[in-house]
Design a protein around this motif. Structure first.
Motif, mmCIF file in Angstrom:
data_model
loop_
_atom_site.group_PDB
_atom_site.id
_atom_site.type_symbol
_atom_site.label_atom_id
_atom_site.label_comp_id
_atom_site.label_asym_id
_atom_site.label_seq_id
_atom_site.Cartn_x
_atom_site.Cartn_y
_atom_site.Cartn_z
ATOM 1 N N LEU A 92 5.144 6.651 3.184
ATOM 2 C CA LEU A 92 4.802 7.153 4.519
ATOM 3 C C LEU A 92 4.731 8.672 4.583
ATOM 4 C CD1 LEU A 92 6.846 4.725 6.783
ATOM 5 C CD2 LEU A 92 4.432 4.652 6.206
ATOM 6 N N HIS A 112 3.645 6.107 10.025
ATOM 7 C CA HIS A 112 3.074 4.782 9.792
ATOM 8 C C HIS A 112 1.687 4.695 10.408
ATOM 9 C CE1 HIS A 112 2.277 0.585 11.054
ATOM 10 N NE2 HIS A 112 2.651 0.335 9.818
ATOM 11 N N ILE A 144 2.547 -0.577 3.385
ATOM 12 C CA ILE A 144 2.794 0.425 4.422
ATOM 13 C C ILE A 144 3.656 -0.178 5.527
ATOM 14 C CG2 ILE A 144 1.674 1.810 6.220
ATOM 15 C CD1 ILE A 144 -0.745 2.004 4.219
ATOM 16 N N LYS A 182 7.545 0.855 6.654
ATOM 17 C CA LYS A 182 7.960 1.146 8.025
ATOM 18 C C LYS A 182 9.152 0.290 8.426
ATOM 19 C CE LYS A 182 6.504 -0.415 12.191
ATOM 20 N NZ LYS A 182 5.550 -0.908 13.146
#
Length: 123
Positions: free
Chosen positions: A69, A84, A105, A109
């Motif tokens: 991130l 994010h 991804i 998060k």
């Protein structure tokens, strides 16, 4: 006689104008060379922020999630959400991105926000 003097003035003005044009071109060339040398001598600065470019580990760690991130490991939840969103916009499957990267991804998060459900991406 009047006609002859005006001809002489124009004949004398031509070399003057040509000389000024050559001088202006020389000064412009000199300035251009100085600008080019200054441009080449400047330090190299990356134009884009680099994101995580390594392979993925079997089980994601906080360090890996932060690298994906582009944030620090101990960062506020709002910063994680902003990061994010930024990374997901660039890699969303609907915009031509990879489903695998999108899952990683999202996993990053969830891990940083403390919402992991037991591990691993869907892939």
């Amino acid at each position: 006689m009047l006609g002859r003097s005006s001809v002489r003035r124009s004949e004398m003005a031509s070399p003057l104008v040509a000389g000024l044009a050559v001088a202006a071109a020389a000064l412009a060339g000199r300035y251009g060379i100085q600008a080019w040398n200054a441009y080449k001598a400047r330090p190299v600065v990356p134009r884009m922020r680099r994101f995580y470019d390594g392979g993925f580990q079997p089980t994601m760690t906080r360090r890996e999630a932060a690298l994906i991130l582009g944030v620090r490991e101990n960062v506020a939840a709002e910063k994680v959400r902003e990061a994010h969103r930024r990374v997901m916009v660039a890699n969303h499957p609907d915009a031509g991105g990879s489903h695998y990267l999108a899952s990683k991804i999202n996993e990053a998060k969830e891990l940083l926000l403390g919402k992991t459900k037991g591990g691993g991406s869907a892939f």
